[in-house]
Enzyme design. Structure first.
Site, short mmCIF file in Angstrom:
data_model
loop_
_atom_site.label_atom_id
_atom_site.label_comp_id
_atom_site.label_asym_id
_atom_site.label_seq_id
_atom_site.Cartn_x
_atom_site.Cartn_y
_atom_site.Cartn_z
N HIS A 170 27.30 -25.03 -22.76
CA HIS A 170 26.65 -24.07 -23.66
C HIS A 170 26.20 -22.87 -22.85
O HIS A 170 25.64 -23.02 -21.76
CB HIS A 170 25.44 -24.70 -24.35
N SER A 172 24.17 -19.04 -23.28
CA SER A 172 23.38 -18.20 -24.18
C SER A 172 22.54 -17.23 -23.37
O SER A 172 22.18 -17.50 -22.23
CB SER A 172 22.47 -19.09 -25.04
N SER A 180 21.37 -11.44 -29.68
CA SER A 180 21.67 -12.83 -29.35
C SER A 180 23.16 -13.03 -29.13
O SER A 180 23.99 -12.55 -29.90
CB SER A 180 21.19 -13.73 -30.49
#
Length: 229
Positions: A170, A172, A180
């Site tokens: 993941h 981010s 985002s």
């Protein structure tokens, strides 16, 4: 008298420096020993060190001189909900650093051949020279990963196949809308050795996301990577 004392002190310091430098030149430099895949991933029984030990994963680095001729002042996305409406006064110069760790949490799974690892990597883009934005961090990328790794000892095509595995990754930046950015992928990996050479190949598949923040991210980041050492 003070001048004589000063001269003798200077000569003593100079002779000490000359002696120490001479020692450093004549001594042999330390031998650099690179790690094998077994040492990096604790594949062979001699290299196993147990669980919950902190190790490096990806390279550690820091640079204060990253330069871009065209910084992205207004991030856009193919998804209109994630396009920034106003520009930001970013500098062309910024610092960048990366930290990366891994740790084995389960050892000798699946009949003694598999190990489960967790990893964390963070990359920071720091506008340290930008006083207008109070030296803010332009971007912080967080990348946790869970990896299942299997040790091998096969020899296809003249290479020694040492490891294969799969991981869930993941990535981010942890920001609010519309800045985002995050995505998930499944990464497959294989590690091979030959003589003093090592190669690790990592292709990946992106997992679908209902709220897709980066519809075309694969076209920019790619679909695989290879590391040669």
């Amino acid at each position: 008298m003070d001048k004589v004392r000063l001269i003798f002190s200077f000569l003593f310091i100079l002779s000490s420096l000359t002696y120490s430098l001479g020692q450093e030149i004549t001594e042999k430099p330390p031998k650099i020993i690179s790690q094998t895949l077994s040492q990096r991933w604790e594949l062979d029984s001699i290299d196993k060190k147990g669980t919950f030990r902190l190790n490096y994963y990806k390279p550690f680095y820091i640079t204060a001189g990253r330069w871009s001729n065209s910084p992205n002042l207004i991030p856009q996305s193919e998804n209109p909900d994630y396009s920034v409406p106003e520009t930001s006064p970013y500098n062309n110069y910024e610092a960048k650093f990366q930290l990366s760790f891994k740790s084995k949490v389960l050892q000798s799974m699946f009949w003694g051949h598999g190990d489960l690892w967790i990893a964390y990597t963070q990359v920071a883009h720091w506008q340290i020279f930008n006083t207008e934005l109070s030296r803010t961090f332009r971007e912080l990328n967080y990348e946790p990963e869970v990896m299942l790794n299997f040790g091998l000892n096969a020899n296809p095509l003249g290479f020694r196949w040492r490891t294969v595995g799969v991981s869930f990754n993941h990535q981010s930046n942890g920001q609010d809308l519309p800045r985002s950015r995050s995505w998930n992928r499944v990464i497959f990996h294989a590690g091979l050795e030959k003589d003093r050479w090592m190669i690790v190949i990592r292709p990946w598949i992106r997992l679908p996301d209902e709220e897709d923040e980066n519809p075309l991210v694969m076209d920019f980041i790619g679909r695989a990577e290879a590391t040669l050492a």
